[in-house]
Motif scaffolding. Structure first.
Motif, PDB file in Angstrom:
ATOM      1  N   GLU A   1       0.732  -1.144  -0.095  1.00  0.00           N
ATOM      2  CA  GLU A   1      -0.042   0.070  -0.227  1.00  0.00           C
ATOM      3  C   GLU A   1       0.702   1.209   0.038  1.00  0.00           C
ATOM      4  OE1 GLU A   1      -3.468   2.013   2.722  1.00  0.00           O
ATOM      5  OE2 GLU A   1      -2.809   0.049   2.978  1.00  0.00           O
ATOM      6  N   LEU A   2       2.054   1.235   0.725  1.00  0.00           N
ATOM      7  CA  LEU A   2       2.829   2.347   0.785  1.00  0.00           C
ATOM      8  C   LEU A   2       3.549   2.603  -0.595  1.00  0.00           C
ATOM      9  CD1 LEU A   2       4.293   4.555   2.616  1.00  0.00           C
ATOM     10  CD2 LEU A   2       5.927   2.672   3.109  1.00  0.00           C
ATOM     11  N   TYR A   3       3.943   1.433  -1.264  1.00  0.00           N
ATOM     12  CA  TYR A   3       4.366   1.614  -2.562  1.00  0.00           C
ATOM     13  C   TYR A   3       3.608   2.498  -3.366  1.00  0.00           C
ATOM     14  CZ  TYR A   3       6.056   0.281  -7.119  1.00  0.00           C
ATOM     15  OH  TYR A   3       6.581   0.304  -8.527  1.00  0.00           O
ATOM     16  N   GLY A   4       2.162   2.086  -3.416  1.00  0.00           N
ATOM     17  CA  GLY A   4       1.275   2.724  -4.429  1.00  0.00           C
ATOM     18  C   GLY A   4       1.095   4.008  -4.112  1.00  0.00           C
TER      19      GLY A   4
ATOM     20  N   LYS B   1      11.760  -2.463  -5.077  1.00  0.00           N
ATOM     21  CA  LYS B   1      12.849  -3.658  -4.775  1.00  0.00           C
ATOM     22  C   LYS B   1      12.240  -4.329  -3.727  1.00  0.00           C
ATOM     23  CE  LYS B   1      17.543  -4.658  -4.591  1.00  0.00           C
ATOM     24  NZ  LYS B   1      18.968  -4.312  -4.426  1.00  0.00           N
ATOM     25  N   VAL B   2      12.054  -3.602  -2.615  1.00  0.00           N
ATOM     26  CA  VAL B   2      11.733  -4.334  -1.334  1.00  0.00           C
ATOM     27  C   VAL B   2      10.510  -4.999  -1.505  1.00  0.00           C
ATOM     28  CG1 VAL B   2      11.055  -3.919   0.977  1.00  0.00           C
ATOM     29  CG2 VAL B   2      12.848  -2.870   0.177  1.00  0.00           C
ATOM     30  N   VAL B   3       9.451  -4.561  -1.936  1.00  0.00           N
ATOM     31  CA  VAL B   3       7.927  -5.091  -2.290  1.00  0.00           C
ATOM     32  C   VAL B   3       8.055  -6.405  -2.893  1.00  0.00           C
ATOM     33  CG1 VAL B   3       5.916  -4.732  -2.959  1.00  0.00           C
ATOM     34  CG2 VAL B   3       6.660  -2.823  -1.526  1.00  0.00           C
ATOM     35  N   LYS B   4       8.773  -6.114  -4.173  1.00  0.00           N
ATOM     36  CA  LYS B   4       8.945  -7.077  -5.245  1.00  0.00           C
ATOM     37  C   LYS B   4       9.572  -8.488  -4.571  1.00  0.00           C
ATOM     38  CE  LYS B   4       8.566  -5.139  -9.670  1.00  0.00           C
ATOM     39  NZ  LYS B   4       9.316  -4.946 -10.963  1.00  0.00           N
TER      40      LYS B   4
END
Length: 343
Positions: free
Chosen positions: A49-52, A73-76
């Motif tokens: 959600e933060l990435y979005g 990179k962290v989310v993926k």
């Protein structure tokens, strides 16, 4: 939160700096927790959600653009890891030394283990159990496998015959076994009859014939590489769980336990090899060999094996061999005295 006083530009810079600080903190948090985040779906959802939100904000706030690739990179990484680890890892026979044959990777709470639990007549049953399973869960699985309704005790039996009754809320009981220790399950009335298995007695002959042909430096290097593999798997949180009680967190400290176990293995290896060597001249060669290996371990900054070797040599079973120590060349006696004073 009230907007800070000042011009529109000042308010914009304040908002941008606040968002950058929050993002940098989140990235540090994610990098510190590493694989532990995969056990918390809420944490993964938060990062996604933060990435979005950051991706959307970066279209108007250019000052956030440099942080978007790091967050992506962290989310993926974590999303892919969650998918790939849905099938539980199976760790085989942790207590029998076979863990060395596997590629080292962190042992996690959701992993399973195949665990041998022995009966008083030395038969055994193999159960598949979660890494973080409690003593109560192990006993329940054993009872189901044996088809018994008797109340069983879970006992850690050392090679010397010492018995420790494990508590129902003890966690990851497999990872705290002593060297050559085994788990037994039995009714209370059979507790006094428990005796170690023949294979718990350890080796009856040393490996001097092959050991003396190996390069001391190569041995020290391989020991260092293995110790580093074990150490790299230990997460900082395990130190907290170990200190304050892992049952309070419902988390395993298996990686830390394995690293601590390694120290004991190396220490007892030294004692075993020296005590099983029957020839005086060969024992002197062995002491020289271990001092050389210790010196190379120190050279490689491997204090774990370095101190384990020195502790093994200072064990009463070795230190009382006065004739052997007398035959040791003066140069090696000085090295050993220096190492012992360091310890």
């Amino acid at each position: 939160m009230a907007s800070p006083p000042g011009s529109e530009q000042e308010r914009l810079e304040y908002m941008l700096n606040s968002k950058r600080r929050a993002l940098i903190l989140s990235l540090r948090w994610a990098n510190t927790h590493t694989y532990l985040l995969q056990e918390e779906p809420a944490a993964i959802s938060f990062l996604e959600e933060l990435y979005g939100s950051v991706s959307n904000d970066s279209r108007t706030l250019r000052g956030l653009k440099d942080l978007v690739p790091d967050l992506e990179k962290v989310v993926k990484l974590h999303s892919e890891e969650v998918k790939s680890t849905k099938k539980k890892t199976l760790i085989r026979q942790f207590s029998n030394g076979e863990e060395r044959l596997q590629k080292k990777q962190p042992i996690r709470n959701q992993d399973d283990i195949l665990l041998k639990v022995y009966c008083s007549d030395h038969t055994y049953t193999t159960i598949r159990i979660a890494v973080a399973a409690t003593g109560r869960e192990v006993i329940s699985a054993v009872s189901d496998k044996l088809g018994t309704t008797e109340e069983l005790l879970l006992v850690h039996l050392s090679s010397a015959g010492e018995k420790q009754i494990l508590k129902p809320n003890d966690m990851s009981v497999f990872s705290t076994l002593s060297i050559n220790g085994h788990l037994f399950a039995c009714p209370r009335e059979q507790l006094n009859n428990l005796a170690p298995l023949p294979d718990q007695e350890g080796p009856s002959a040393g490996s001097m014939s092959t050991f003396e042909l190996m390069s001391s430096k190569d041995l020290a290097y391989q020991m260092t590489m293995f110790d580093w593999e074990l150490f790299s798997c230990v997460h900082e949180h395990e130190l907290l769980y170990h200190t304050f009680g892992r049952h309070s967190f419902r988390r395993t400290t298996a990686n830390l336990d394995l690293f601590l176990r390694r120290f004991n293995q190396v220490q007892l290896w030294v004692v075993t090899e020296v005590c099983l060597c029957t020839q005086l001249s060969k024992r002197v060669q062995l002491l020289k060999k271990f001092i050389k290996i210790a010196a190379h371990c120190r050279e490689f900054k491997n204090l774990n094996s370095f101190f384990a070797i020195i502790m093994g040599m200072s064990n009463p079973a070795v230190s009382r061999l006065s004739q052997t120590w007398e035959k040791l060349p003066t140069k090696f006696k000085k090295f050993y005295a220096e190492f012992e004073s360091m310890m």
